[in-house]
Design an enzyme around this catalytic site. Structure first.
Site, PDB file in Angstrom:
ATOM      1  N   GLU A 195      -0.420  -1.113  14.495  1.00  8.26           N
ATOM      2  CA  GLU A 195      -1.196  -0.087  13.780  1.00  8.26           C
ATOM      3  C   GLU A 195      -2.538   0.190  14.472  1.00  8.26           C
ATOM      4  OE1 GLU A 195      -1.224  -1.260   9.603  1.00  8.26           O
ATOM      5  OE2 GLU A 195       0.690  -0.259   9.313  1.00  8.26           O
ATOM      6  N   GLU A 297       7.536  -0.020  10.004  1.00  6.60           N
ATOM      7  CA  GLU A 297       7.282  -0.684   8.718  1.00  6.60           C
ATOM      8  C   GLU A 297       7.485   0.320   7.597  1.00  6.60           C
ATOM      9  OE1 GLU A 297       3.398  -2.469   8.321  1.00  6.60           O
ATOM     10  OE2 GLU A 297       3.455  -3.341  10.331  1.00  6.60           O
ATOM     11  N   ASP A 306       3.711  -8.556 -10.950  1.00  7.82           N
ATOM     12  CA  ASP A 306       3.212  -9.400  -9.868  1.00  7.82           C
ATOM     13  C   ASP A 306       3.827 -10.787 -10.069  1.00  7.82           C
ATOM     14  OD1 ASP A 306       1.769 -10.934  -8.075  1.00  7.82           O
ATOM     15  OD2 ASP A 306       0.020 -11.068  -9.389  1.00  7.82           O
TER      16      ASP A 306
HETATM   17 CA    CA Z   1       1.703 -10.952  -5.699  1.00  8.96          CA
END
Ligand code: CA
Length: 442
Positions: A195, A297, A306
């Site tokens: 990148e 990617e 999460d």
């Molecule tokens: Ca996480």
């Protein structure tokens, strides 16, 4: 982007217990048909046989060191080789692995993010090669994450003048590739930088950036010539949605006569504009400069949850993100299919697509439990299985020093938080229109 070192006895015991159970219940088919979430994956017509369908799984060894369990479709726990074999059976044909020069502090403590030094790359490369997959070596030329926001020079190269740095980069590239090839790693592509949006290895002037990129490229060509092992030179950029940026990079590379084969882009659908724009900017590079193009990617989330108590880069808390697909397994599949199609639409210069970190799942599933989070933090610090440890702060004080932690991408994996594969593990095989691979080959 982002992301563990000591083995946890409790987890190992859990793994062992599960393994014992599973040996007794072993007559189911090893196919995604056993996966709980069914997803519809339509074949992509005219997908060339040599179109690369890859995955970057750089964190995988640190995950295993941390006691993370992965399973096949029949619920059997996998060892390291078994994990790579599962990916290969699902149609992944190339494994991308990042390489950092020296991701450790002065006392030898890991910066985290999978502690992807050359030694780690050799082991991942060998596992991938044994599973029949090619390998893309992604040199960051930094001791830790290189991305559009940072391109920090390795500690050992600090203070070098440009000529000296170019020579160090060339020698490091050459030595690393020889070590990988000598270890039997089947390298098909080499990325000179990660990148590198107008910054690279501590430099920010195109003339200097191009001189360093040319040195890396020369090293790849020299090793290819000497060994007879063909490896494509890849340069990698991000933010295709920034109008005119890719053309500017390609023009600078052309002006400075940097020798490369593939112009690669990151493409995260929730940040990086439409797939139509992706096709268009890559096609411009292919048509105008004769370069081959690919997506190095990509990712998409299947849940807002999460898994490990360390915040994620994809989530409903980020109001700047464009979520053009449902946040579900089907949405994840549709997003990836569209990225492949967008690259294919470039035409005969299209090389392939790599999914980023499809196995960076929680060390332990958090569920809001403070004690589990505390345990995760201990493991990330010891095993380097989070995106960064506190020890990385000495090298990267602004980011790692303040925000170190676990997996920022557990909600974009192909495995659930407990390590069971979703149908995404067979996604690549299915877009090729191939049927289930049948019984596992272990
Ligand atoms: Ca996480």
């Amino acid at each position: 982007m982002r992301r563990k070192a000591a083995v946890l006895l409790s987890l190992l015991l859990t793994c062992a217990a599960v393994q014992a159970d599973m040996i007794m219940a072993d007559n189911r088919n090893d196919t995604e048909e056993n996966s709980t979430e069914k997803i519809r994956i339509e074949k992509i017509d005219d997908l060339p046989q040599d179109f690369v369908l890859g995955a970057d799984i750089s964190s995988i060894l640190a995950q295993f060191e941390s006691g993370v369990c992965y399973y096949d479709f029949s619920g059997q726990p996998l060892d390291e080789q078994g994990f790579f074999d599962l990916l290969a059976r699902g149609g992944t044909d190339c494994v991308r692995v990042r390489v950092w020069n020296d991701p450790y502090d002065g006392q030898g403590r890991t910066y985290g993010g999978g502690h992807n030094d050359l030694k780690t790359a050799v082991k991942i490369g060998q596992l991938a090669t044994r599973a029949g997959m090619h390998v893309l070596i992604d040199f960051h030329y930094s001791d830790f994450w290189a991305d559009p926001a940072k391109q920090m020079v390795p500690k050992a190269w600090e203070g070098m003048g440009l000529a000296e740095k170019a020579e160090a980069l060339r020698a490091y590239t050459q030595e690393s590739l020889y070590a990988l090839l000598d270890a039997g790693v089947d390298i098909s592509m080499v990325q000179i930088g990660n990148e590198t949006n107008a910054y690279f290895c501590g430099e920010s002037v195109w003339t200097d950036i191009c001189r360093l990129m040319a040195a890396g490229s020369e090293a790849v060509r020299a090793v290819s010539a000497e060994t007879g092992h063909e490896m494509a030179v890849v340069l990698h950029f991000s933010d295709p949605q920034r109008e005119g940026s890719y053309e500017k990079y390609a023009a600078a590379l052309y002006r400075h006569r940097v020798d490369y084969d593939i112009f690669a882009s990151s493409y995260y659908p929730f940040w990086h504009g439409t797939t139509q724009n992706l096709t268009q900017v890559l096609k411009t590079i292919a048509d105008r400069y004769g370069k081959r193009v690919m997506v190095a990617e990509t990712q998409y989330g299947y849940t807002f949850e999460d898994g490990d108590g360390s915040g994620n880069t994809f989530g409903r808390e980020w109001d700047t993100q464009t979520l053009a697909y449902p946040v579900s397994r089907q949405g994840q599949a549709d997003a990836l299919r569209d990225v492949i199609t967008a690259v294919l639409d470039v035409g005969d210069k299209a090389v392939g697509v790599f999914y980023w970190e499809p196995a960076w799942i929680p060390v332990r599933v958090w569920n809001g439990n403070a004690a589990v989070l505390e345990e995760n933090r201990r493991i990330w610090e010891n095993c380097g299985s989070g995106w960064a440890t506190s020890f990385a702060g000495s090298y990267d004080p602004q980011d790692a020093g303040r925000f170190y932690g676990g997996s920022a991408v557990d909600n974009m994996a192909w495995f659930d938080f407990d390590g069971h594969p979703s149908g995404m593990v067979s996604f690549y095989r299915r877009v090729r229109g191939e049927r289930a691979a049948g019984r596992r080959n272990r």
